[in-house]
Design an enzyme around this catalytic site. Structure first.
Site, PDB file in Angstrom:
ATOM      1  N   ASP A 169      45.071  66.481  69.698  1.00 54.87           N
ATOM      2  CA  ASP A 169      43.880  67.281  70.048  1.00 54.87           C
ATOM      3  C   ASP A 169      42.583  66.646  69.524  1.00 54.87           C
ATOM      4  OD1 ASP A 169      41.897  69.253  70.103  1.00 54.87           O
ATOM      5  OD2 ASP A 169      43.109  70.791  69.131  1.00 54.87           O
ATOM      6  N   HIS A 200      40.265  74.308  66.070  1.00 53.43           N
ATOM      7  CA  HIS A 200      40.669  72.905  66.268  1.00 53.43           C
ATOM      8  C   HIS A 200      40.480  72.090  64.991  1.00 53.43           C
ATOM      9  CE1 HIS A 200      41.148  73.375  70.629  1.00 53.43           C
ATOM     10  NE2 HIS A 200      40.127  74.204  70.547  1.00 53.43           N
TER      11      HIS A 200
END
Lengths: 554, 554
Positions: A194, A367
């Site tokens: 990610d 994130h």
């Protein structure tokens, strides 16, 4: 000598963009798909509702597709399924909450009956064709998020999904460091990770920090509290509910999508709501002001959302009052900054006390920041590295970061949607390209709005349109009616009558010239009208409206 | 007893918004105006070029307006003058660079001849009607910026303009702390202060920090360097040029607005360019790659700017090459985030090394953070405080900050454009409202695009338009030609022939029904066509295009 077995990774979405995540993993005549998300339209995609990946490649290899595994229940990972399932009905694997949320979406679109949904849990391994797929717990801004490890004949692929390293997650379900480390120790071929927050140094704060801020804010608030956040952030909702309960306040939920999520998450046991805490809106409105919390959608300033309607004084049941404490518990997604700022301004104008991101720690990201990304690389120790889930510059930065960790540059692939990454046990290369791209959804139309339509919408939006209608009789070589000019979105007509009359005269003269040649060549007449009128209007107004000549024949 | 003299402050722009700054100061039949700026259109103002303040109030009091004083040369402070001067030609006071930049704009619009420009310098005092106006040096992201102190019979008004407290400004011209402090010591009635960065704690960094980053970057760059920044940031341009010279590189400037600013600033002595450093673009392209710096516009991702064209491979003279170091020395203005991100992605895709704000200290703001705002309040020690230059939430935050400094809440006014703030020596109040607002400029049209036109553009941009044309003969009660349907921006016609044919049939049927009544009531026919077609299309597509029936009569 036998040919070395080969594995292909084919991103169909999510590379070079945030959204519509979709990755195909191919071994021989077997394809496994990771995620199937949608994306919200870019500003210039006028009138478009959502954007989904182009799955031509999968449809061309329909018989090879063995299944779709989902990492978590966010729109950008599951949102294209209602469209894709109609064309490609394969088994779908996901955790309980993920599939619960998916089920809701499929029902809304009337395709729930067709779906073959397979529930998995972290540490489960399922066999899908030649792939053994293992699900590994990670933290994210939604519960029940997993990474996947795909054991293939060529090697192990680890796809992180969306993750963060939260050492103190709200639900106590910590990232499964052991499994990542064990896979790393045994040898991982490729890590896909990610890239969303790769531009941020340090660590992303724990979701629990928001709980601390909620506690402080709730303790100080003397009247009503309104918390706006993402409908799907169950951890955040949990913290708001827990804090409300702690301060003896009831909670009312406003906004259809949030009510849906709360129902599903509660039913599946992902949300713990103390008995009697949740009340209907009508009841909440009758309670003393210091006994109520409203939880609502609209933290992105979405035009039809609960918070926006309240801010504009347009909500049927809730009015903002001076003394309200409003917590906007979110960061504007890029592109929404001005929308959100405007809503906050409106709330202040109504006299509310607004707590928002620019001035306080009321939101944390889901994130991983740079140090977390490094930790993931050090745990998994992959031979090859492919940054995913990011715009192009983020993929580049993530590649730089991986290189700084010791992964050789030639083992790192910054890829684009549609590129085929081919791996053997020891080598990797970009080996061609398949069809990939975006499909625009507008109302019921999937893919019927293309570049020409968008280009027209763009021109219409800038300077409007002038329609010139004339009825002719070709045999008589005569104009029977018109030219009439109608405009929309060009100038305010009542103040521009003279301009329009002059324009009509110009068209008339142009038609008279054409008439010398008998009014027979429609294309030529239209071109002439466009040309004369376009020049005239540009000279007078410096605008270039669309000019649409229509000729009727009697 | 004589009536107490009263002074009015009337914001005509810049309150509740960033842009079109304009403040009227009225004493009896005398009005002085501070700044006259423009604003760039909001996203929903489709097709609009710029937005200027509504000056109805000034035009209604034309004989009272004594002059306009300018604080600095940014568009949001001087940009409306080319339009306003045509209606209100009064003397304009400003520093040399400010008026130099203004002169350039007036020439472009062909109104330079009419302007009466009066050059002032910091510490000058000019008498304008009953006002003594003093100009006070401040730091900002453009040289020659000033605050103004207006000595009136009621008391002293201090308007900071845009400022920051830069202890080490590039041009060595430090904020005139002494004058602010002296005014404060003697007594200031009202302080109007810049609210742009009130959400930021601490101090804004010195412009010199960017110079340090330039130095490091230039030292490391092995090939070409491209620096994109705001055309008007002369300090930044100075630092790029000085650093280029230090590393023995020539500088070429790309982009009309930057070339203009550099010419004016150089000519007036605000920019020091070592002999031979500036070269033409053609020459720069012939130099070795490590001997050249390009300075260009486009740091906001503006579609027609130099950097955007280069990023898209669309610039006639400069192509991005792998090995280029590109410095985007700016922060995206709210609303431009996605545009800028896309340009950066494109530059990375061309192989360049891009240094941009999210990952490095390559830009500093020109506005004061909280500690600087506090310093200004402590220097000026005003009786009344009016936050200006900010969106509503910023004005509220700035008011909170002033209250935390000890200014009583009742002496702080968070005002809106058009509100009249009336002061005596000891009291202040909101005393009514005058006309204020925005005027939209589209091409040559000033104010001819209003809400109806914008609403039409919005509808056109979302779902396009269908035009239904029919030619009838009322006497015969007969349709002579059509109905024809033409669409733009609705669906891609070639793939929707069946839909369009069906739509035509529906209209035909509707017309036949109307025909029973003789086709005489046009309004009814049009309403019927709109209704039938609208329902049909929504059912089939879930879209609501604009439907425009046109009836021609022969």
């Amino acid at each position: 000598m036998a040919k070395e077995p080969k594995l292909a990774l084919i991103p169909l979405g999510g590379l070079g963009e945030i959204g519509k995540n979709m990755m195909a993993v191919r071994f021989g005549e077997n394809i496994l798909v990771i995620d199937c998300g949608l994306m919200f339209p870019e500003e210039e995609m006028l009138g478009i509702d959502v954007v989904i990946p182009d799955i031509t490649y999968l449809l061309e290899n329909k018989d090879a597709v063995r299944g779709i595994v989902l990492t978590h229940g966010h729109e950008d990972h599951i949102g294209a399924l209602p469209y894709v399932l109609k064309q490609l009905n394969v088994p779908i694997y996901g955790t309980r909450l993920t599939l619960g949320l998916l089920q809701g979406k499929l029902k809304e679109q009337g395709v729930a009956g067709e779906a073959n949904l397979q529930v998995v849990k972290p540490r489960d391994t399922v066999t899908i064709g030649p792939f053994k797929v293992e699900f590994i717990r990670v933290s994210h801004s939604i519960p029940d998020a997993v990474a996947v490890a795909i054991h293939t004949p060529v090697g192990v692929i680890v796809h992180t999904g969306d993750f963060k390293i939260d050492q103190t997650p709200v639900d106590g379900e910590v990232t499964d460091f052991y499994r990542f480390a064990q896979l790393g120790e045994r040898g991982v071929l490729v890590l896909l990770s990610d890239s969303t927050n790769v531009e941020r140094p340090g660590y992303t704060m724990s979701e629990r920090m928001v709980g601390t801020t909620f506690d402080e804010t709730f303790r100080q608030a003397k009247e009503r509290i309104i918390v706006a956040t993402f409908a799907s952030n169950v951890h955040r909702l949990q913290q708001a509910i827990t804090t409300a309960h702690r301060y003896d306040r009831k909670v009312a939920v406003i906004g259809r999508s949030m009510i849906n999520v709360i129902n599903i998450a509660h039913e599946l046991g992902y949300l713990h709501i103390p008995e009697g805490t949740l009340v209907e809106l009508e009841e909440a409105n009758r309670l003393p002001k210091n006994k109520v919390v409203f939880l609502c959608t609209g933290s992105q300033g979405e035009p039809m959302s609960a918070l926006t309607r309240m801010a504009l004084g347009d909500h049927r049941q809730v009015e903002i009052l001076p003394g309200d404490t409003i917590i906007v518990s979110a960061t504007p997604i890029p592109g929404n900054e001005k929308l959100v700022a405007r809503i906050i301004d409106q709330l202040f104008k109504q006299g509310a006390h607004v707590i928002y991101e620019a001035v306080s720690g009321i939101h944390v990201s889901g994130h991983p920041s740079q140090e977390e990304l490094k930790l993931m690389i050090n745990l998994v120790k992959p031979r090859f590295f492919v940054p995913v889930h990011g715009e192009y510059r983020m993929l580049i930065k993530h590649a730089d970061l991986a290189r700084s960790m010791g992964i050789p540059a030639e083992n790192i692939f910054v890829a684009e949607n549609g590129q085929v990454l081919e791996f053997t046990r020891r080598s990797g290369r970009i080996a061609g390209r398949v069809t990939a791209g975006r499909v625009l959804v507008d109302g019921l139309g999937v893919g019927d709005v293309g570049n020409i339509v968008l280009r027209d919408r763009r021109q219409l939006s800038q300077d409007g349109i002038l329609i010139v209608v004339v009825t002719i009789n070709r045999e008589l070589g005569q104009v029977m009616a018109g030219p009439d000019i109608v405009s929309r979105g060009f100038v305010y007509v009542r103040e521009s009558e003279q301009l329009m009359e002059e324009a009509r005269q110009r068209v008339k003269e142009a038609l008279e010239k054409c008439n010398d040649r008998g009014l027979s060549e429609w294309a030529a007449i239209k071109a002439q009208v466009r040309d004369v009128l376009g020049k005239f209007l540009y000279e007078k107004t410096r605008r270039r409206p669309m000019i649409l000549p229509i000729i009727m024949e009697v």
